[in-house]
Design a protein around this motif. Structure first.
Motif, PDB file in Angstrom:
ATOM      1  N   VAL A 251     -54.324  27.728 -25.686  1.00 36.51           N
ATOM      2  CA  VAL A 251     -52.740  27.782 -25.950  1.00 36.51           C
ATOM      3  C   VAL A 251     -52.268  26.387 -25.010  1.00 36.51           C
ATOM      4  CG1 VAL A 251     -50.514  28.660 -25.136  1.00 36.51           C
ATOM      5  CG2 VAL A 251     -52.414  30.146 -26.238  1.00 36.51           C
ATOM      6  N   GLU A 252     -51.266  25.495 -25.573  1.00 32.61           N
ATOM      7  CA  GLU A 252     -50.649  24.470 -25.066  1.00 32.61           C
ATOM      8  C   GLU A 252     -49.253  24.690 -24.800  1.00 32.61           C
ATOM      9  OE1 GLU A 252     -50.962  21.035 -27.033  1.00 32.61           O
ATOM     10  OE2 GLU A 252     -53.037  21.211 -27.922  1.00 32.61           O
ATOM     11  N   SER A 253     -48.523  24.709 -23.462  1.00 32.20           N
ATOM     12  CA  SER A 253     -47.256  25.015 -23.321  1.00 32.20           C
ATOM     13  C   SER A 253     -46.455  23.968 -22.796  1.00 32.20           C
ATOM     14  CB  SER A 253     -47.320  26.272 -22.547  1.00 32.20           C
ATOM     15  OG  SER A 253     -47.926  25.983 -21.252  1.00 32.20           O
ATOM     16  N   TRP A 254     -45.172  23.906 -23.042  1.00 34.22           N
ATOM     17  CA  TRP A 254     -44.420  22.913 -22.567  1.00 34.22           C
ATOM     18  C   TRP A 254     -42.900  23.389 -22.327  1.00 34.22           C
ATOM     19  CZ3 TRP A 254     -46.208  22.502 -27.446  1.00 34.22           C
ATOM     20  CH2 TRP A 254     -45.466  22.345 -28.363  1.00 34.22           C
ATOM     21  N   GLN A 255     -42.093  22.608 -21.423  1.00 31.74           N
ATOM     22  CA  GLN A 255     -40.925  23.245 -21.379  1.00 31.74           C
ATOM     23  C   GLN A 255     -39.837  22.193 -21.836  1.00 31.74           C
ATOM     24  OE1 GLN A 255     -40.376  26.156 -19.252  1.00 31.74           O
ATOM     25  NE2 GLN A 255     -37.882  26.193 -19.473  1.00 31.74           N
TER      26      GLN A 255
ATOM     27  N   THR B   2     -39.240  27.770 -23.410  1.00 29.44           N
ATOM     28  CA  THR B   2     -40.617  27.362 -23.320  1.00 29.44           C
ATOM     29  C   THR B   2     -41.564  27.400 -24.645  1.00 29.44           C
ATOM     30  OG1 THR B   2     -40.788  28.361 -21.185  1.00 29.44           O
ATOM     31  CG2 THR B   2     -42.922  27.647 -22.157  1.00 29.44           C
TER      32      THR B   2
ATOM     33  N   TYR C 161     -45.082  27.332 -26.980  1.00 30.36           N
ATOM     34  CA  TYR C 161     -46.626  27.431 -26.906  1.00 30.36           C
ATOM     35  C   TYR C 161     -47.058  27.035 -28.376  1.00 30.36           C
ATOM     36  CZ  TYR C 161     -45.263  30.702 -23.101  1.00 30.36           C
ATOM     37  OH  TYR C 161     -44.683  30.958 -22.048  1.00 30.36           O
TER      38      TYR C 161
ATOM     39  N   LYS D 291     -41.490  29.361 -29.818  1.00 27.74           N
ATOM     40  CA  LYS D 291     -40.449  29.066 -29.041  1.00 27.74           C
ATOM     41  C   LYS D 291     -39.740  30.414 -28.694  1.00 27.74           C
ATOM     42  CE  LYS D 291     -35.615  26.987 -29.153  1.00 27.74           C
ATOM     43  NZ  LYS D 291     -34.533  26.351 -29.922  1.00 27.74           N
ATOM     44  N   THR D 292     -39.474  30.463 -26.906  1.00 29.64           N
ATOM     45  CA  THR D 292     -39.314  31.672 -26.423  1.00 29.64           C
ATOM     46  C   THR D 292     -37.566  31.530 -26.882  1.00 29.64           C
ATOM     47  OG1 THR D 292     -38.653  30.324 -24.357  1.00 29.64           O
ATOM     48  CG2 THR D 292     -40.720  31.539 -24.558  1.00 29.64           C
TER      49      THR D 292
END
Length: 563
Positions: A283-287, A292, A294, A335-336
């Protein structure tokens, strides 16, 4: 070396341009897989230098045609075991679906044609028979502006088009594929002679239309035995009488989008308990802003749709609530969500009370989502959330100019008769749900008192227009927030008519409870709401949520479960 003799059989199949075409070059190394070039040359003559047999005959892929269908031109004589009779190319035959058995004959009841005028072309390779009394009943229902009258007129026009084609012979059957419907491979037969009415019980009056159709089915069964003759009817009593007489009968099922309501797209998906253990390493995640993102990959990606909600809930682990915003190959981006259950994110004073309501509010408040469908039982908050989101985006954010609300005017009981007044006043009795929800949304906590509440209610009322569906044809809505209530009572054709009214900047919300369908001959599988949910799933600018939990009252929740 001389060319082979000219074809002597079926020469009329060649076009005049083929006779004037220059001689084709021949190659000894021609192979079987290069045979499609011959058909290409016969249909479109080309210069000698443009043809290369090693290229597979232009753009036609190798192996497209069988060896038995196409002949090759060679300089040298071929062995007798491999030569055909003549160097000819048979006419291409349209590919038809392989039947699992002998073709049946379906006798259509009048209500099938009035329910779906395109039902004539939805029986594949099977034949259709129309008794004369069906044409009489169609003629009796063609006048008026109702949906049934429109369908009757469309069915009559289809029959006229089939009978008016060149070379049509009613006595031997009308081919159903002559008007462009290539999926229909059978023929249409009319009752051109009186059929015997013997065998019907004496208790059935012969003058009634249903009994005349039953007598025709029985006579056809005796005449065309052992071929199967099937009566197709939407009338339950008609099917019961047919079975009592030993006749084969079926309901018309081709109008159903889904055979089982459990297969309906719910709009949300629970991630498996081992999701993080299987996908956590990749999993890649960024803000980005308050959200957030994923990027996930794995076996779960093929089962996802754009704008589908996913959630992960497990004891002792942090929960995840996200929406699929992108799918590329074997990866998907989540997307959260914004938490509309918190008071600081309240929409016109309304906060969501459960997970599905929060999913729905994220769709309703997203300007990139143009079409939202909400389904759920009574009391799940569909109308309240749609109105709250609409008022916020119309009055606070000025995203839309006004709210337009409409619904299918299908009564639960007997009709109360004609209603006086203008269009909006006539729609007033049907909009009780709007008044109830506006009473909740119109309450202000300020210090304005009665004057403040009255001014707020007046402002809200000025931004909400109530329209009738009967006058929607030809309209275009620009920058409007359109709410279609009780959408489960709409047919797929009515749903298409309403959705296509949307112009630039318009958002449409369809709401309904598939357990409360009041339109005759409409089921959960053939409802316009089910049709829209199934056709729009996966479109980047649409979303759907099935609301599971009622929030109206404990009495309403218990009644929805046990009654």
């Amino acid at each position: 070396m001389p060319l082979p003799p000219a074809p002597t059989k079926r020469a009329t199949m060649l076009s005049p341009a083929a006779f004037d075409a220059p001689a084709r070059s021949s190659h000894k190394g021609a192979r079987k897989t290069e045979a499609p070039a011959a058909e290409t040359l016969l249909e479109r003559p080309q210069a000698q230098d443009d043809f290369d047999p090693r290229a597979g005959g232009g753009d036609v892929p190798l192996g497209t045609y069988d060896e038995a269908d196409v002949e090759t031109y060679l300089d040298e004589p071929q062995p007798a075991a491999r030569r055909k009779k003549d160097v000819t190319v048979p006419a291409p035959q349209p590919k038809k679906k392989k039947s699992n058995g002998p073709a049946k004959m379906f006798v259509l009841d009048t209500n099938v044609l009035m329910h779906d005028p395109m039902s004539l072309f939805r029986f594949d390779e099977h034949d259709i028979f129309l008794p004369m009394i069906v044409l009489e009943e169609l003629d009796g229902h063609k006048k008026g502006t109702s949906e049934v009258a429109r369908n009757a007129r469309q069915a009559s026009r289809s029959l006229d088009a089939l009978a008016g084609t060149q070379g049509a012979d009613i006595a031997h059957g009308l081919r159903l594929d002559t008007t462009g419907h290539k999926e229909a491979g059978g023929c249409l037969f009319f009752q051109t002679m009186p059929l015997s009415t013997t065998g019907l019980p004496l208790g059935l009056p012969p003058g009634k239309a249903d009994n005349q159709i039953l007598s025709v089915v029985q006579a056809l069964q005796e005449k065309h035995a052992p071929r199967q003759v099937v009566l197709v009817s939407k009338d339950i009593n008609m099917r019961v009488k047919a079975r009592a007489l030993g006749l084969v009968t079926e309901d018309y099922r081709n109008d159903k989008t889904l055979d089982d309501l459990d297969l309906m797209y719910s709009g949300s998906l629970a991630l498996p308990p081992d999701f993080w253990s299987k996908h956590g390493k990749t999993v890649e995640s960024w803000q980005s802003g308050q959200h957030t993102f994923y990027r996930i990959s794995g076996p779960i990606v093929p089962s996802l749709f754009i704008n589908q909600f996913v959630f992960f809930e497990a004891p002792g682990e942090p929960s995840l609530y996200a929406r699929v915003t992108e799918i590329r190959g074997k990866t998907a981006v989540l997307k959260t969500l914004k938490d509309y259950g918190h008071l600081k994110n309240a929409v016109w004073g309304v906060t969501t009370r459960n997970r599905e309501q929060n999913f729905a509010m994220n769709l309703l408040m997203d300007p990139e989502v143009d079409f939202v469908t909400l389904s759920g039982t009574a009391g799940t908050g569909k109308t309240l959330m749609a109105l709250a989101a609409g008022l916020t985006q119309v009055l606070d954010e000025r995203r839309y100019t006004e709210i337009i609300m409409t619904r299918a005017t299908v009564s639960v009981g007997e009709d109360i008769g004609f209603l006086p007044g203008t269009e909006e006043e006539k729609m007033g009795p049907w909009m009780g749900a709007l008044d109830d929800n506006l009473e909740v949304l119109g309450k202000t906590e300020g210090t304005g008192g009665e004057w403040g509440r009255a001014a707020t209610n007046e402002l809200i009322r000025s931004k909400i227009k109530i329209k009738s569906m009967n006058f929607m044809r030809g309209r275009t809505f620009l920058n409007k927030y359109v709410i279609i209530d009780e959408a489960q009572n709409l047919t797929p054709k009515q749903m298409k008519t309403l959705i296509t009214r949307a112009g630039p900047g318009t958002k449409i919300i369809c709401m309904g409870n598939l357990a409360q369908i009041d339109t005759p001959y409409l089921t959960e599988g053939s409802s316009g709401l089910t049709f829209a949910v199934d056709k729009f799933k996966g479109w980047p600018h649409s979303g759907h949520i099935t609301l599971a939990r009622g929030e109206r009252s404990r009495l309403a929740d218990f009644a929805s479960d046990v009654l």
